[in-house]
Design a protein around this motif. Sequence first.
Motif, PDB file in Angstrom:
ATOM      1  N   LEU A   1      15.927 -56.099 -36.472  1.00  0.00           N
ATOM      2  CA  LEU A   1      15.748 -54.752 -37.020  1.00  0.00           C
ATOM      3  C   LEU A   1      15.146 -53.807 -35.988  1.00  0.00           C
ATOM      4  O   LEU A   1      15.568 -52.648 -35.865  1.00  0.00           O
ATOM      5  N   ASP A   2      14.172 -54.297 -35.251  1.00  0.00           N
ATOM      6  CA  ASP A   2      13.504 -53.478 -34.235  1.00  0.00           C
ATOM      7  C   ASP A   2      14.492 -53.023 -33.165  1.00  0.00           C
ATOM      8  O   ASP A   2      14.566 -51.839 -32.809  1.00  0.00           O
ATOM      9  N   HIS A   3      15.271 -53.974 -32.640  1.00  0.00           N
ATOM     10  CA  HIS A   3      16.245 -53.645 -31.600  1.00  0.00           C
ATOM     11  C   HIS A   3      17.362 -52.756 -32.144  1.00  0.00           C
ATOM     12  O   HIS A   3      17.834 -51.836 -31.460  1.00  0.00           O
ATOM     13  N   LEU A   4      17.776 -53.024 -33.378  1.00  0.00           N
ATOM     14  CA  LEU A   4      18.855 -52.243 -33.975  1.00  0.00           C
ATOM     15  C   LEU A   4      18.420 -50.804 -34.226  1.00  0.00           C
ATOM     16  O   LEU A   4      19.190 -49.864 -33.977  1.00  0.00           O
ATOM     17  N   ALA A   5      17.209 -50.628 -34.714  1.00  0.00           N
ATOM     18  CA  ALA A   5      16.711 -49.277 -34.983  1.00  0.00           C
ATOM     19  C   ALA A   5      16.695 -48.456 -33.697  1.00  0.00           C
ATOM     20  O   ALA A   5      17.155 -47.301 -33.676  1.00  0.00           O
ATOM     21  N   PHE A   6      16.187 -49.019 -32.626  1.00  0.00           N
ATOM     22  CA  PHE A   6      16.116 -48.269 -31.366  1.00  0.00           C
ATOM     23  C   PHE A   6      17.517 -48.012 -30.814  1.00  0.00           C
ATOM     24  O   PHE A   6      17.776 -46.961 -30.218  1.00  0.00           O
TER      25      PHE A   6
ATOM     26  N   GLY B   1      21.818 -41.465 -31.152  1.00  0.00           N
ATOM     27  CA  GLY B   1      21.681 -40.189 -31.847  1.00  0.00           C
ATOM     28  C   GLY B   1      21.594 -40.286 -33.351  1.00  0.00           C
ATOM     29  O   GLY B   1      21.456 -39.269 -34.038  1.00  0.00           O
ATOM     30  N   ASN B   2      21.644 -41.482 -33.899  1.00  0.00           N
ATOM     31  CA  ASN B   2      21.594 -41.673 -35.357  1.00  0.00           C
ATOM     32  C   ASN B   2      20.134 -41.874 -35.776  1.00  0.00           C
ATOM     33  O   ASN B   2      19.709 -42.966 -36.145  1.00  0.00           O
ATOM     34  N   ILE B   3      19.366 -40.787 -35.754  1.00  0.00           N
ATOM     35  CA  ILE B   3      17.919 -40.875 -35.980  1.00  0.00           C
ATOM     36  C   ILE B   3      17.600 -41.240 -37.423  1.00  0.00           C
ATOM     37  O   ILE B   3      16.672 -42.014 -37.690  1.00  0.00           O
ATOM     38  N   SER B   4      18.356 -40.694 -38.370  1.00  0.00           N
ATOM     39  CA  SER B   4      18.042 -40.958 -39.778  1.00  0.00           C
ATOM     40  C   SER B   4      18.183 -42.439 -40.106  1.00  0.00           C
ATOM     41  O   SER B   4      17.352 -43.000 -40.836  1.00  0.00           O
ATOM     42  N   TYR B   5      19.207 -43.078 -39.573  1.00  0.00           N
ATOM     43  CA  TYR B   5      19.373 -44.507 -39.849  1.00  0.00           C
ATOM     44  C   TYR B   5      18.331 -45.321 -39.087  1.00  0.00           C
ATOM     45  O   TYR B   5      17.839 -46.338 -39.588  1.00  0.00           O
ATOM     46  N   ALA B   6      17.968 -44.860 -37.896  1.00  0.00           N
ATOM     47  CA  ALA B   6      16.909 -45.529 -37.142  1.00  0.00           C
ATOM     48  C   ALA B   6      15.598 -45.484 -37.929  1.00  0.00           C
ATOM     49  O   ALA B   6      14.835 -46.462 -37.965  1.00  0.00           O
ATOM     50  N   LEU B   7      15.343 -44.349 -38.595  1.00  0.00           N
ATOM     51  CA  LEU B   7      14.140 -44.218 -39.429  1.00  0.00           C
ATOM     52  C   LEU B   7      14.196 -45.180 -40.608  1.00  0.00           C
ATOM     53  O   LEU B   7      13.208 -45.857 -40.921  1.00  0.00           O
TER      54      LEU B   7
ATOM     55  N   HIS C   1       4.313 -46.382 -35.078  1.00  0.00           N
ATOM     56  CA  HIS C   1       4.641 -45.449 -33.996  1.00  0.00           C
ATOM     57  C   HIS C   1       6.068 -44.913 -34.112  1.00  0.00           C
ATOM     58  O   HIS C   1       6.284 -43.701 -34.139  1.00  0.00           O
ATOM     59  N   ASN C   2       7.044 -45.808 -34.214  1.00  0.00           N
ATOM     60  CA  ASN C   2       8.438 -45.374 -34.256  1.00  0.00           C
ATOM     61  C   ASN C   2       8.761 -44.614 -35.538  1.00  0.00           C
ATOM     62  O   ASN C   2       9.503 -43.635 -35.528  1.00  0.00           O
ATOM     63  N   VAL C   3       8.209 -45.076 -36.677  1.00  0.00           N
ATOM     64  CA  VAL C   3       8.446 -44.385 -37.942  1.00  0.00           C
ATOM     65  C   VAL C   3       7.975 -42.940 -37.849  1.00  0.00           C
ATOM     66  O   VAL C   3       8.693 -41.998 -38.212  1.00  0.00           O
ATOM     67  N   GLU C   4       6.747 -42.757 -37.342  1.00  0.00           N
ATOM     68  CA  GLU C   4       6.183 -41.405 -37.224  1.00  0.00           C
ATOM     69  C   GLU C   4       6.988 -40.566 -36.235  1.00  0.00           C
ATOM     70  O   GLU C   4       7.201 -39.368 -36.441  1.00  0.00           O
ATOM     71  N   LYS C   5       7.445 -41.190 -35.187  1.00  0.00           N
ATOM     72  CA  LYS C   5       8.224 -40.481 -34.164  1.00  0.00           C
ATOM     73  C   LYS C   5       9.540 -39.975 -34.749  1.00  0.00           C
ATOM     74  O   LYS C   5       9.910 -38.807 -34.564  1.00  0.00           O
ATOM     75  N   TYR C   6      10.245 -40.834 -35.491  1.00  0.00           N
ATOM     76  CA  TYR C   6      11.532 -40.440 -36.057  1.00  0.00           C
ATOM     77  C   TYR C   6      11.344 -39.393 -37.150  1.00  0.00           C
ATOM     78  O   TYR C   6      12.145 -38.454 -37.283  1.00  0.00           O
TER      79      TYR C   6
END
Length: 497
Positions: free
Chosen positions: A186-191, A197-203, A218-223
């Motif tokens: 999940l971590d690698h897939l989200a990044f 450019g698919n930020i919403s799905y990464a979130l 960190h990543n949740v807040e960033k997205y």
Amino acid sequence: KKTFFNDFLLFSMTTIPNSFYAKVSDLHTELYKGPATAMANPLVAFTLIKRLHSEWLNVVYSNEALENTQVLRSSYEEEEADLPKLEDLQGAAKGLMRLQDVYALQVASLVRGCFQRVTKGKPIDIYLPAVSVPLSGDDCFLVGKVAYEQEDYYHSVQWLEESVRLFRGTGGEWSPENEGTLEDALDHLAFSHFKTGNISYALTLSQDLHCNKKMKKHNVEKYEKLLGTSPPISIRGNGLRRPTSNNLRTRDTYERLCQTQGSQPMLFENPRLFCDYFTNGNPGLLLLPVRREVLSLRPYVVLYHSFITDTEAEDIKRTAQPGLKRSVVAAGEKQATAEYRISKSAWLKGSAHPTVGKLDQRISMLTGLNVKHPYGEYLQVVNYGIGGHYEPHFDHATSPSSPVFKLKTGNRVATFMIYLSSVEAGGCTAFIYANFSVPVVEKAAIFWWNLHRNGQGDADTLHAGCPVLIGDKWVANKWIHEHGQEFHHRCSLNPEE
């Protein structure tokens, strides 16, 4: 190695988790005791390399292997030096991605152990293996991670999606043979989605990851911050696009010719192409002429059927095997390995085996050329493994600083390539600008001129070795140089000849 597997299986009932023991036991029953052709399947080969490189290692040093652990570890350490290295495992993963691209294979079908592409919305079988080997979530994670580490998010997204699906299907439980987990995938897939450019799905994936595991936000807040701006900050992403290639201009033609596997329909019938029994006017061929098939006139390419016997082919492969090393390409005045040529090769002098000298003599009779060293290079034997290939290239030197000129016998005027083995699928020789491909014909040989008679390179000889989809491809190359051919191959100032 049989000893390695036997040692482990002897202790497996007491030291290896039941699931892993059952997996290895079933594979030995169905695959390794079956026909040798099963190992020609790239999915079988990949999973074997992965198991030898990392899965046994994880089992040996896991907490579940406490009983007889010293004996088990000793058995492993005795064989460790001869087992696949990390480079081999990564190369196998890259090979699968190469096959995926060149033959337009669906990742989902590969994961099921099938070789399919979608044509007009319908899945079409490209090859039906005798034994299907499905991939695990961890297998897919490893392939996706190799792509991820190369910043190749086109491939990492596809393979990690399958990894997440499979990990979730098994409850996400970690096994001793695994390198990854659902959280890792999940971590690698989200990044990966973020980078495309698919930020919403990464979130969404990052939130899912955060809920499953107590990890930093960190990543949740960033997205959330990127999506919360008005207008939303856009991230430069190419979407799911294949990585660029040095041969991008010829890639479409190259892949189309590879996919047709030597059987593309001719746009028109050329009456000047023919088959015959060929002697080249040589007394040595009068009683046993060679079956010649003229494949192309521009460039001039011919196929000599039954050029080599089974025994001779085995002699050449067996002699070359101890000296096989990663193939190199010209890089300025030196030679180096390159991703666009994946194979292993060895050079055989005429004294290496009596068969080498016999082949040189036969090549000379058929071509009428002087093939003795240094006018002909030593015989190069090449073996193509998982996804082994050689992207579009010329055999003749295109730069004055090329290592080809080290022999001081001019450029490579001609190529004589012998097929030492057959393959079940893939592995064609594709002539890009001439728009045709030649399938692997076991025991046959293919010959073409690299230079015009005025010494200039023939651009129509741009060719490629398509990736081997199923099988073990062996070829032997004999490159013949300009010098020494003065009385065998006349020159001409006409650039059309």
